[in-house]
Scaffold this motif. Structure first.
Motif, PDB file in Angstrom:
ATOM      1  N   ILE A 102     155.642  70.073 -11.770  1.00  0.00           N
ATOM      2  CA  ILE A 102     156.998  70.151 -11.175  1.00  0.00           C
ATOM      3  C   ILE A 102     157.192  71.447 -10.649  1.00  0.00           C
ATOM      4  CG2 ILE A 102     157.675  68.665 -13.263  1.00  0.00           C
ATOM      5  CD1 ILE A 102     159.036  71.200 -14.294  1.00  0.00           C
ATOM      6  N   ILE A 103     156.143  72.084 -10.549  1.00  0.00           N
ATOM      7  CA  ILE A 103     156.400  73.544  -9.616  1.00  0.00           C
ATOM      8  C   ILE A 103     155.936  73.248  -8.222  1.00  0.00           C
ATOM      9  CG2 ILE A 103     156.306  74.972 -11.629  1.00  0.00           C
ATOM     10  CD1 ILE A 103     153.604  75.878 -10.788  1.00  0.00           C
ATOM     11  N   THR A 104     155.365  71.897  -7.986  1.00  0.00           N
ATOM     12  CA  THR A 104     154.756  71.781  -6.716  1.00  0.00           C
ATOM     13  C   THR A 104     155.997  71.564  -5.884  1.00  0.00           C
ATOM     14  OG1 THR A 104     154.474  69.305  -7.373  1.00  0.00           O
ATOM     15  CG2 THR A 104     152.626  70.739  -7.271  1.00  0.00           C
ATOM     16  N   SER A 105     157.140  71.164  -6.523  1.00  0.00           N
ATOM     17  CA  SER A 105     158.364  71.031  -5.600  1.00  0.00           C
ATOM     18  C   SER A 105     159.209  72.392  -5.473  1.00  0.00           C
ATOM     19  CB  SER A 105     159.300  69.931  -6.026  1.00  0.00           C
ATOM     20  OG  SER A 105     158.651  68.787  -6.291  1.00  0.00           O
ATOM     21  N   GLY A 106     158.812  73.299  -6.066  1.00  0.00           N
ATOM     22  CA  GLY A 106     159.297  74.700  -6.031  1.00  0.00           C
ATOM     23  C   GLY A 106     160.398  74.819  -7.363  1.00  0.00           C
ATOM     24  N   ALA A 107     160.353  74.058  -8.377  1.00  0.00           N
ATOM     25  CA  ALA A 107     161.144  74.044  -9.481  1.00  0.00           C
ATOM     26  C   ALA A 107     160.729  74.652 -10.559  1.00  0.00           C
ATOM     27  CB  ALA A 107     161.381  72.496  -9.995  1.00  0.00           C
ATOM     28  N   LYS A 108     162.056  75.327 -11.123  1.00  0.00           N
ATOM     29  CA  LYS A 108     161.453  76.363 -12.416  1.00  0.00           C
ATOM     30  C   LYS A 108     161.666  75.438 -13.459  1.00  0.00           C
ATOM     31  CE  LYS A 108     163.546  80.283 -15.065  1.00  0.00           C
ATOM     32  NZ  LYS A 108     163.118  79.390 -16.150  1.00  0.00           N
ATOM     33  N   PRO A 109     160.572  75.269 -14.487  1.00  0.00           N
ATOM     34  CA  PRO A 109     160.781  74.395 -15.570  1.00  0.00           C
ATOM     35  C   PRO A 109     161.942  74.998 -16.482  1.00  0.00           C
ATOM     36  CG  PRO A 109     158.783  75.227 -15.323  1.00  0.00           C
ATOM     37  CD  PRO A 109     159.503  75.980 -14.299  1.00  0.00           C
ATOM     38  N   LEU A 110     162.742  73.966 -17.122  1.00  0.00           N
ATOM     39  CA  LEU A 110     163.855  74.370 -17.775  1.00  0.00           C
ATOM     40  C   LEU A 110     163.450  73.998 -19.450  1.00  0.00           C
ATOM     41  CD1 LEU A 110     166.703  72.661 -15.938  1.00  0.00           C
ATOM     42  CD2 LEU A 110     166.374  75.153 -16.193  1.00  0.00           C
ATOM     43  N   PHE A 111     162.967  73.062 -19.690  1.00  0.00           N
ATOM     44  CA  PHE A 111     162.713  72.474 -20.936  1.00  0.00           C
ATOM     45  C   PHE A 111     161.438  71.466 -21.045  1.00  0.00           C
ATOM     46  CE2 PHE A 111     166.211  69.765 -19.675  1.00  0.00           C
ATOM     47  CZ  PHE A 111     165.618  68.392 -19.901  1.00  0.00           C
ATOM     48  N   GLY A 157     150.325  75.619 -30.086  1.00  0.00           N
ATOM     49  CA  GLY A 157     149.840  75.844 -28.755  1.00  0.00           C
ATOM     50  C   GLY A 157     151.036  75.605 -27.719  1.00  0.00           C
ATOM     51  N   ILE A 158     151.631  74.268 -28.196  1.00  0.00           N
ATOM     52  CA  ILE A 158     152.863  73.902 -27.305  1.00  0.00           C
ATOM     53  C   ILE A 158     153.963  75.102 -27.167  1.00  0.00           C
ATOM     54  CG2 ILE A 158     154.704  72.248 -27.189  1.00  0.00           C
ATOM     55  CD1 ILE A 158     152.862  70.157 -28.469  1.00  0.00           C
ATOM     56  N   VAL A 159     154.131  75.806 -28.127  1.00  0.00           N
ATOM     57  CA  VAL A 159     154.958  76.906 -28.157  1.00  0.00           C
ATOM     58  C   VAL A 159     154.741  77.865 -27.194  1.00  0.00           C
ATOM     59  CG1 VAL A 159     156.220  78.795 -29.406  1.00  0.00           C
ATOM     60  CG2 VAL A 159     156.044  76.645 -30.489  1.00  0.00           C
ATOM     61  N   ASP A 160     153.161  78.030 -27.204  1.00  0.00           N
ATOM     62  CA  ASP A 160     152.517  79.212 -26.374  1.00  0.00           C
ATOM     63  C   ASP A 160     152.884  78.707 -24.942  1.00  0.00           C
ATOM     64  OD1 ASP A 160     151.932  80.777 -28.645  1.00  0.00           O
ATOM     65  OD2 ASP A 160     149.837  80.196 -28.609  1.00  0.00           O
ATOM     66  N   GLY A 161     152.587  77.407 -24.755  1.00  0.00           N
ATOM     67  CA  GLY A 161     152.549  76.992 -23.273  1.00  0.00           C
ATOM     68  C   GLY A 161     154.033  77.071 -22.675  1.00  0.00           C
ATOM     69  N   CYS A 162     154.962  76.740 -23.589  1.00  0.00           N
ATOM     70  CA  CYS A 162     156.196  76.761 -23.188  1.00  0.00           C
ATOM     71  C   CYS A 162     156.765  78.389 -22.883  1.00  0.00           C
ATOM     72  CB  CYS A 162     157.428  76.409 -24.235  1.00  0.00           C
ATOM     73  SG  CYS A 162     157.204  74.635 -24.253  1.00  0.00           S
ATOM     74  N   GLN A 163     156.344  79.260 -23.800  1.00  0.00           N
ATOM     75  CA  GLN A 163     156.495  80.710 -23.332  1.00  0.00           C
ATOM     76  C   GLN A 163     156.018  80.964 -22.006  1.00  0.00           C
ATOM     77  OE1 GLN A 163     155.164  82.499 -27.089  1.00  0.00           O
ATOM     78  NE2 GLN A 163     157.046  82.324 -28.190  1.00  0.00           N
ATOM     79  N   GLN A 164     154.708  80.570 -21.790  1.00  0.00           N
ATOM     80  CA  GLN A 164     154.009  81.055 -20.770  1.00  0.00           C
ATOM     81  C   GLN A 164     154.939  80.582 -19.402  1.00  0.00           C
ATOM     82  OE1 GLN A 164     149.430  80.237 -20.383  1.00  0.00           O
ATOM     83  NE2 GLN A 164     149.560  80.591 -22.293  1.00  0.00           N
ATOM     84  N   SER A 165     155.394  79.324 -19.613  1.00  0.00           N
ATOM     85  CA  SER A 165     156.256  78.679 -18.437  1.00  0.00           C
ATOM     86  C   SER A 165     157.765  79.205 -18.432  1.00  0.00           C
ATOM     87  CB  SER A 165     156.349  77.123 -18.808  1.00  0.00           C
ATOM     88  OG  SER A 165     154.813  76.532 -18.853  1.00  0.00           O
ATOM     89  N   ASP A 166     158.135  80.133 -19.398  1.00  0.00           N
ATOM     90  CA  ASP A 166     159.423  80.434 -19.539  1.00  0.00           C
ATOM     91  C   ASP A 166     160.388  79.360 -19.657  1.00  0.00           C
ATOM     92  OD1 ASP A 166     161.347  82.285 -19.632  1.00  0.00           O
ATOM     93  OD2 ASP A 166     161.651  82.454 -17.422  1.00  0.00           O
ATOM     94  N   CYS A 167     159.981  78.247 -20.478  1.00  0.00           N
ATOM     95  CA  CYS A 167     160.916  77.127 -20.490  1.00  0.00           C
ATOM     96  C   CYS A 167     161.068  77.051 -22.177  1.00  0.00           C
ATOM     97  CB  CYS A 167     160.410  75.920 -19.529  1.00  0.00           C
ATOM     98  SG  CYS A 167     158.953  75.191 -20.583  1.00  0.00           S
TER      99      CYS A 167
END
Length: 389
Positions: free
Chosen positions: A142-151, A172-182
């Protein structure tokens, strides 16, 4: 996102028909414009490439006893046929992520799993990073469109719930969300007796982000002379593992054995979690000059980069312009895999490609100060497809 909706070569079901009102029944069925992918990572070859890249798997097999993705059980031709049939039912499929208009913005959504990399997680016992892979495959789209992940939301299915194992995966999913700031909004845990083998599970998930309509990155303004900037991968990421596992069988090595040319074991190298590019890419976008972005998953450079180009433009890749991780050299040598097959199946050490104005790209490279977090890997040229020099 190009609203003309080029054919999406990933088994996407991205449906965007803004002229048709979305009703409650649609929302109940989940009729939102985000894509779906599976291990096949299908890409339709809509553009010409140099002879070595466009060589068919049959021709390659005649020239060598090297392995192909089809040998490993992944039939891209069958997948392409399915994409054609889906396009008849849902015209307008396309894109790395699906866009849904919302006021002066777009919601951008993507969905994915981690494919047969899960098989190696079962064999190695490494379960605490596979969730990072899961998040990465959606947010990187989704960031290929310039979008900031929300959730993000996940789906975890297993035959019999092992709470300790499931906790590792969710970590691991929680870690990934933290890295994505979502935010991890929630998910579904499904216990399905007799459906999965004991000790095994399956994962999928989806992410939703947002971007202002006037800030969407859609590739429309890409032109000859623009620079291709590559962001390094951590290794195989989360695609091509059906072929990787076949190579592993042929090599006679075990996952605990040392990866040639590296201090890591094969298991450690292959299980390295997918890089989450969200913060790096959004920072680069904020500097200006980014015209298009391609997430390099299955299909490699060959199929992914042309997807963001206007008609009549292609990519020239500078060979030896970045460091190829040892794991890819081992895969190719152990599997006797043709260059064309490697280029279309794996990321080869570059997980994301940004198309930028030359002056913006040069400033970015200068700011990198030899950290090798970005590489100048090519340029936009007249023509179609991907060529190498």
């Amino acid at each position: 996102m190009n609203t003309s909706c080029k054919p999406n070569t990933e088994l996407s079901r991205c449906i965007w028909n803004s002229t048709r009102p979305i009703g409650k029944a649609d929302l109940a069925r989940g009729l939102l414009p985000f894509p779906s992918k599976n291990e096949i990572r299908i890409r339709r070859g809509t553009r010409k490439v140099r002879a070595v890249v466009s060589m068919s798997r049959t021709e390659a097999a005649e020239k060598s006893d090297g392995l192909t993705y089809k040998d490993a059980g992944v039939d891209i031709d069958a997948g392409s046929e399915l994409v054609k049939r889906i396009a008849k039912m849902a015209p307008g499929i396309g894109g790395f992520g699906g866009l849904f208009p919302l006021g002066d913005s777009y919601l951008v959504a993507g969905t994915d799993g981690v494919g047969t990399k899960l098989k190696l997680a079962f064999e190695t016992g490494i379960h605490d990073t596979i969730g990072i892979d899961l998040v990465a495959m959606s947010v990187n789209d989704i960031i290929t469109s310039g979008a900031k992940p929300l959730f993000f939301l996940d789906y975890f299915a297993t035959s019999r719930l092992d709470v300790d194992l499931a906790e590792k995966v969710i970590k691991g999913i929680v870690d990934g969300c933290q890295q994505s700031d979502c935010a991890l909004l929630g998910g579904e845990t499904a216990e399905m007796p007799d459906f999965y083998a004991d000790g095994e599970y399956d994962l999928s998930g989806f992410a939703v982000g947002i971007v202002k309509k006037d800030s969407v990155i859609d590739g429309k303004n890409i032109e000859v002379g623009d620079v291709l900037i590559g962001l390094p991968s951590s290794g195989v990421h989360s695609n091509g593992f059906s072929l990787v596992r076949r190579v592993l069988e042929r090599s006679g090595l075990a996952l605990k054995d040392n990866l040639p040319g590296s201090s890591l074991s094969l298991g450690e190298a292959l299980m390295a979690p997918t890089v989450i590019y969200v913060k790096q890419v959004l920072d680069i976008i904020s500097r200006g000059g980014v015209k298009g972005i391609a997430h390099i998953t299955g299909g490699g450079f060959t199929d992914n980069i042309p997807r963001v180009f206007p008609k009549g433009l292609g990519a020239l890749i500078y060979e030896n312009s970045w460091d190829v991780p040892p794991v890819f050299k081992w895969i190719q040598e152990a599997g006797r895999i043709e260059d064309a097959e490697m280029s279309r199946t794996f990321n080869m050490g570059i997980g994301m490609v940004l198309v930028m104005k030359e002056e913006a790209a040069l400033a970015l490279l200068q700011d990198d100060h030899g950290k090798n977090s970005v590489y100048r890997i090519g340029e936009v040229v007249s023509g179609d497809g991907v060529s190498y020099r």
